[in-house]
Design a protein around this motif. Structure first.
Motif, mmCIF file in Angstrom:
data_model
loop_
_atom_site.group_PDB
_atom_site.id
_atom_site.type_symbol
_atom_site.label_atom_id
_atom_site.label_comp_id
_atom_site.label_asym_id
_atom_site.label_seq_id
_atom_site.Cartn_x
_atom_site.Cartn_y
_atom_site.Cartn_z
ATOM 1 N N ASP A 47 -9.987 40.857 -2.578
ATOM 2 C CA ASP A 47 -8.921 41.579 -3.998
ATOM 3 C C ASP A 47 -8.396 42.633 -3.357
ATOM 4 O OD1 ASP A 47 -8.782 39.304 -5.268
ATOM 5 O OD2 ASP A 47 -10.012 40.409 -7.088
ATOM 6 N N LYS A 48 -7.342 43.299 -3.875
ATOM 7 C CA LYS A 48 -6.863 44.564 -2.876
ATOM 8 C C LYS A 48 -7.105 46.120 -3.841
ATOM 9 C CE LYS A 48 -2.826 47.270 -1.879
ATOM 10 N NZ LYS A 48 -1.649 47.074 -1.989
ATOM 11 N N ASP A 49 -7.999 46.385 -3.169
ATOM 12 C CA ASP A 49 -8.137 47.836 -3.501
ATOM 13 C C ASP A 49 -7.379 48.619 -2.557
ATOM 14 O OD1 ASP A 49 -10.373 50.035 -4.312
ATOM 15 O OD2 ASP A 49 -9.389 50.670 -2.437
ATOM 16 N N SER A 73 -7.616 45.376 0.904
ATOM 17 C CA SER A 73 -8.482 44.678 1.504
ATOM 18 C C SER A 73 -9.504 44.278 2.165
ATOM 19 C CB SER A 73 -8.082 42.389 0.958
ATOM 20 O OG SER A 73 -6.729 43.298 -0.025
#
Length: 651
Positions: free
Chosen positions: A124-126, A131
């Motif tokens: 999941d993207k921070d 990612s």
């Protein structure tokens, strides 16, 4: 990178003699704290908190890119092939940094030369880091290939329609990889700890010339098919690409300018001293090791003053004002060929190793070519800005070597600390040891750590061994640590004065006292720096009558000089001088360079009418802004609107 030749702060008339040490602890406490800080820093010196990659286990040695430039989709599509050095015998994963990249396939090369599919997972993207891409590599493949395409919203790429360019005929694309935006257009170990060579094969529409931070051939045919090679190892943030209606004009046999056809001659004339700057830097600090040094002049949407991509500096057109008064930008980006590109910080926490050293070298080049007075004026302006910034920012951001966890996003570092305090520290060392000692020390420092990425602790060890120990009694370890690990500017900082600025101060005071404008024959000879100092020293607000008088005499409203505009328009907005609003809105619509436009946005959003103008202007300008600039403006407007409405009620 140069965010601004003369930074964003609108500064009152501060003493040129130096900055206050109000934030600094007493000497004995400071010494103890510095010792503790130094120990802490050494323990974490090699940890890059802004990268998921694990270079202690495996490193990219070489990158081979196959990319297609698609202006319609606003994407780069293709593959990246990594030649790997497996340093940990137990490692069976390759972890890469990505942001908003679509991974289509991953394959690994076997010992027999064939390629197998590899399993991979994209986390999941921070918001800041993007990612994590984890590739399973049970065979520890010597080469791995990732097929992918970028997002139209990639933070490290800007796509301009023809209408947003000077020529209005051909679309334009360019990258901005620093600090951690390379991961938005190439899956990488996006940390300066990893250096790699690279090759690239790039296809594009035939009317677009493609350039990279590599061996651009000034005579290359514009045919939509381009190959590049960078034989020197570079960190990921120096990976760069651009495509558009570009033509070349030489400055010398090893330097020249790329720009749109309507800009190239003007830029070449402005940057005519580039090879002289190279000769000065080589005389002081050793040979230029990157073969060619060319400058690409980008459209006005470029969010910074310049970017030191090896062999191909990216530059803003806002420094081309016709009198060479702002070409210290070229000196700065060229200086990075030694400090930053050759010897690189190992993490963004050590940004001063790049920018502080570069700002110091820049000033030495300016002094050599344009005289000590020109160099001193630059110093005074930057140090006044530093003093103003230190009245506002957290002391934790006023240290040269940041502690882990201090900065959530590496784009948010204090530029005045990294650039100005860093350069000031080196001037302190220069004056204590003398140039006959300090210049050879710096030259050997660049040679000793050439093509390496190092933390601050490495510099300290080197300085202690080659300056402090060899020349005892000049600088103490406590002074060294105070400069690096304590906030504020030490009392030992050398002072710089400018007689030309003294004359400007006198002229400003005379006008404020009795309304007598400086003599026209005097102001006709003023440089950009003198005009900047003249405006910077004004009171926080002026009356409309005073502003109208200045405008009538000097035509500040509508000025083509961005350094003057970034000071005049905020002063006009603060003072309620509505006559400048239309020109201010036009300026911040046309220019995307953050340091030039953010001061005006910051003042506009302080009043309801100004906030409306800021929102209207931003809506119009947004398609032409770089994502980095867009994020800055969005944050400024959002904070103002939140402050106007108050906090949300508790549930």
């Amino acid at each position: 990178m140069r965010p601004s030749i003369l930074s964003l702060c609108l500064v009152a008339a501060l003493a040129a003699a130096g900055c206050s040490r109000d934030a600094t602890a007493p000497a004995d406490t400071a010494t103890k704290e510095a010792a503790v800080a130094a120990a802490d820093q050494k323990a974490v010196a090699e940890v890059d908190e802004y990268s998921y990659s694990e270079p202690a286990k495996v490193r990219i040695n070489d990158l081979a890119l196959e990319l297609k430039v698609d202006f319609d989709k606003k994407e780069l599509a293709g593959s990246a092939t990594y030649t790997l050095d497996w340093t940990d015998p137990k490692a069976t994963q390759l972890i890469l940094d990505t942001r908003d990249i679509t991974i289509e396939k991953v394959v690994g090369e076997r010992a027999d030369g064939k390629w197998d599919d590899l399993k991979f997972a994209l986390a999941d993207k921070d918001k800041v880091l993007g990612s994590k891409l984890t590739i399973e590599t049970p065979q520890r493949n010597p080469r791995i290939r990732v097929t992918y395409h970028t997002s139209p919203d990639a933070s490290g790429l800007q796509w301009l329609t023809p209408e947003m360019t000077q020529g209005k005929k051909t679309p334009f694309m360019f990258s901005q990889s620093q600090q951690i935006h390379a991961r938005s257009w190439v899956p990488l170990q996006d940390t300066p700890q990893v250096r790699f060579t690279y090759t690239a094969h790039v296809t594009s529409p035939q009317d677009a010339m493609v350039l990279m931070s590599a061996d651009n051939d000034p005579k290359a045919a514009r045919d939509g098919d381009y190959t590049f090679k960078m034989p020197q190892k570079i960190p990921s943030y120096l990976l760069a690409i651009a495509a558009g209606d570009l033509t070349f004009q030489p400055i010398s046999d090893r330097a020249g300018v790329w720009a749109e056809p309507g800009m190239v001659k003007k830029a070449t004339d402005e940057f005519a001293d580039t090879d002289k700057m190279m000769q000065t830097a080589e005389r002081l600090y050793g040979p230029y090791r990157w073969e060619r040094y060319d400058i690409l002049v980008l459209p006005p949407s470029f969010p910074y003053g310049g970017m030191e991509n090896p062999r191909l500096t990216f530059a803003t057109p806002t420094v081309i004002v016709g009198d060479k008064s702002l070409v210290s930008l070229v000196a700065h980006e060229l200086a990075h060929s030694w400090s930053g590109n050759l010897v690189t910080f190992s993490t963004p926490k050590d940004g001063w190793l790049n920018e502080g050293f570069t700002s110091y070298v820049e000033n030495r080049i300016v002094e050599d070519l344009y005289g000590k007075e020109a160099a001193d004026m630059e110093k005074v302006i930057s140090r006044n800005e530093l003093a103003a910034e230190y009245k506002e920012i957290d002391p934790k951001l006023q240290v040269l070597a940041l502690r882990p966890g201090t900065l959530a996003d590496p784009d948010g570092a204090s530029s005045s600390t990294v650039y100005t305090k860093g350069a000031w520290f080196l001037q302190f060392l220069e004056e204590r040891y003398g140039r006959d000692v300090f210049d050879p020390f710096l030259k050997e420092y660049f040679n000793h750590f050439a093509f390496q990425s190092i933390p601050t602790t490495k510099f300290i060890e080197y300085a202690k061994a080659n300056l402090l120990d060899k020349h005892p009694g000049k600088v103490t370890e406590a002074e060294l640590d105070e400069w690096i690990y304590q906030p504020g500017v030490p009392a030992s900082a050398p002072k710089t004065l400018s007689p030309r600025f003294d004359a400007v101060d006198a002229a400003r005071k005379a006008w404020l006292d009795n309304g007598t404008l400086p003599a026209a024959d005097a102001t006709a000879k003023w440089s950009t720096q003198e005009w900047v100092h003249f405006i910077d020293g004004m009171p926080e607000k002026l009356s409309s009558e005073q502003l109208a008088a200045l405008d009538k005499a000097y035509h500040f409203t509508g000025t083509p000089n961005g350094e003057i505009a970034q000071r005049w328009y905020p002063l006009a907005v603060r003072s309620g001088y509505g006559q400048a609003n239309t020109a201010a809105a036009e300026f911040i619509s046309r220019v995307g360079r953050r340091k030039l436009i953010m001061p005006t946005y910051a003042e506009l959003v302080k009043t309801p009418d100004g906030l409306k103008l800021a929102e209207t202007t931003f809506a119009k300008a947004r398609p032409g802004y770089h994502p980095i600039t867009t994020a800055s403006v969005e944050e400024t407007i959002a904070k103002a609107k939140q402050a106007a409405t108050g906090p949300a009620p508790a549930k």
